[in-house]
Design a protein around this motif. Structure first.
Motif, PDB file in Angstrom:
ATOM      1  N   GLY A  48       0.886  -1.167  -0.164  1.00 60.98           N
ATOM      2  CA  GLY A  48       0.030   0.029  -0.197  1.00 60.98           C
ATOM      3  C   GLY A  48       0.806   1.294   0.199  1.00 60.98           C
ATOM      4  O   GLY A  48       2.062   1.061   0.288  1.00 60.98           O
ATOM      5  N   GLY A  64      -6.237   3.453   2.125  1.00 59.45           N
ATOM      6  CA  GLY A  64      -6.910   3.622   0.777  1.00 59.45           C
ATOM      7  C   GLY A  64      -6.757   4.964   0.048  1.00 59.45           C
ATOM      8  O   GLY A  64      -6.579   4.849  -1.182  1.00 59.45           O
ATOM      9  N   LEU A  92      -4.980  -3.871  -1.043  1.00 64.04           N
ATOM     10  CA  LEU A  92      -6.453  -3.294  -1.037  1.00 64.04           C
ATOM     11  C   LEU A  92      -7.340  -4.753  -0.726  1.00 64.04           C
ATOM     12  O   LEU A  92      -8.193  -4.606   0.062  1.00 64.04           O
ATOM     13  CB  LEU A  92      -6.765  -2.652  -2.074  1.00 64.04           C
ATOM     14  N   ALA A  96      -9.864  -5.273   2.527  1.00 64.98           N
ATOM     15  CA  ALA A  96     -11.403  -5.143   2.146  1.00 64.98           C
ATOM     16  C   ALA A  96     -12.141  -6.048   2.994  1.00 64.98           C
ATOM     17  O   ALA A  96     -11.794  -7.120   3.503  1.00 64.98           O
ATOM     18  CB  ALA A  96     -11.277  -5.586   0.665  1.00 64.98           C
ATOM     19  N   VAL A 102     -13.439  -1.133   0.465  1.00 67.69           N
ATOM     20  CA  VAL A 102     -12.438  -0.430   1.373  1.00 67.69           C
ATOM     21  C   VAL A 102     -12.728   0.746   1.724  1.00 67.69           C
ATOM     22  O   VAL A 102     -13.856   1.509   1.417  1.00 67.69           O
ATOM     23  CB  VAL A 102     -11.011  -0.558   0.637  1.00 67.69           C
ATOM     24  N   THR A 130     -13.841   3.061  -2.752  1.00 66.13           N
ATOM     25  CA  THR A 130     -13.735   1.764  -3.587  1.00 66.13           C
ATOM     26  C   THR A 130     -14.098   1.999  -5.094  1.00 66.13           C
ATOM     27  O   THR A 130     -13.502   1.553  -5.879  1.00 66.13           O
ATOM     28  CB  THR A 130     -15.019   0.693  -2.945  1.00 66.13           C
ATOM     29  N   LEU A 133     -11.316   3.679  -7.092  1.00 67.59           N
ATOM     30  CA  LEU A 133     -10.169   2.760  -7.018  1.00 67.59           C
ATOM     31  C   LEU A 133     -10.391   1.727  -8.246  1.00 67.59           C
ATOM     32  O   LEU A 133      -9.513   1.546  -9.140  1.00 67.59           O
ATOM     33  CB  LEU A 133      -9.887   2.053  -5.765  1.00 67.59           C
ATOM     34  N   TRP A 146      -9.466  -8.552  -6.978  1.00 73.82           N
ATOM     35  CA  TRP A 146     -10.279  -7.595  -6.171  1.00 73.82           C
ATOM     36  C   TRP A 146     -11.019  -6.743  -6.945  1.00 73.82           C
ATOM     37  O   TRP A 146     -12.275  -6.200  -6.627  1.00 73.82           O
ATOM     38  CB  TRP A 146      -9.068  -6.768  -5.580  1.00 73.82           C
TER      39      TRP A 146
END
Length: 280
Positions: A48, A64, A92, A96, A102, A130, A133, A146
């Motif tokens: 991350g 996030g 992520l 999650a 997230v 979310t 992303l 994901w």
């Protein structure tokens, strides 16, 4: 001094390395690998991003919001480092919910200086971030389990209704851009109902503007607005350039360094938008 030169000098004088590398890539044709190299210092061993890449919290831990900021920088630079991106998406997935949702941040930020608005609401998994992303991963061209899981959740949520906050709608639009199922009239009718939406170019308060939803004229969301609306906000963007060449922000970051960092971010963004709309 013209708009561009004053803005460039502000970025060179006050902005972070990563914004300077981005500026040089966008405006001077520098290789985008320099942007990727600058981002590496913000990526943690868990994959991350943290270390205040998004400056409103001075937290080194992965969040996030910082992953989203990293993706935005890569997209702005036209940079693709698949290994860097996949490590971030693996992170992520690790944080999650079972549905793939997230949150922007987590309680770990309470151990560090942070802006007052960075509080408990940012710990709740949701469309923000979310959907944004997932949409950014589509733009980056990176597939991942994901992305599919979270995308299914986002699609179901948006079938039930649009979000009521302009920030969350902004994130939703990043996702909807790649679904092929966009109802512009539905979104246009919804805009006046949003909290934190700044439709009036003369409104000095904080809010999400049409130019943030459609930062380029070829954005699919530019069709939500009239030419007069976009022109008024472009005029306002030009008028908002400060005597030092940069653009101000309308909220209170946690300190002077964070303030300058965010001014660097919004100043590069302002110059990119003005360039896209042929206003430089």
């Amino acid at each position: 001094m013209d708009i561009f030169t004053a803005g460039r000098d502000f970025v060179r004088r006050e902005a972070r390395l990563v914004e300077n590398r981005l500026f040089d890539t966008v405006f001077a044709g520098a290789d985008a690998s320099g942007v990727v190299d600058a981002l590496r210092g913000y990526q943690n061993a868990d994959g991350g991003f943290g270390h205040g890449l998004e400056p409103d919290k001075r937290c080194p831990d992965s969040l996030g919001l910082d992953v989203e900021t990293a993706f935005d920088i890569l997209l702005a630079a036209g940079a693709r480092d698949e290994a860097m991106i996949r490590r971030a998406v693996d992170w992520l997935a690790s944080v999650a919910t079972p549905e793939g949702v997230v949150a922007m941040a987590s309680p770990v930020i309470e151990n560090y200086p942070r802006a007052s608005h960075m509080s408990e609401w940012t710990y709740e998994p949701g469309l923000n971030p979310t959907a944004g992303l997932v949409g950014r991963l589509h733009k980056l061209g990176v597939e991942h389990p994901w992305r599919s899981l979270a995308g299914s959740w986002c699609a179901a949520q948006l079938r039930d209704g649009l979000p009521t906050d302009a920030h969350s709608l902004h994130e939703a639009l990043e996702f909807l851009e790649h679904t092929g199922d966009v109802d512009l009239e539905r979104i246009r009718d919804w805009l006046p109902k949003l909290a934190h939406y700044r439709a009036d170019a003369d409104d000095p308060t904080y809010g999400v503007t049409p130019l943030q939803l459609a930062p380029t004229p070829d954005s699919p969301w530019a069709a939500l607005f009239t030419e007069a609306q976009l022109s008024a906000h472009l005029d306002r963007l030009i008028a908002d350039q400060q005597p030092d060449g940069g653009w101000a922000i309308t909220w209170e970051p946690p300190g002077q360094a964070a303030t300058l960092e965010y001014r660097g971010i919004v100043s590069v963004a302002a110059l990119r938008t003005l360039k896209a709309y042929n206003r430089l």
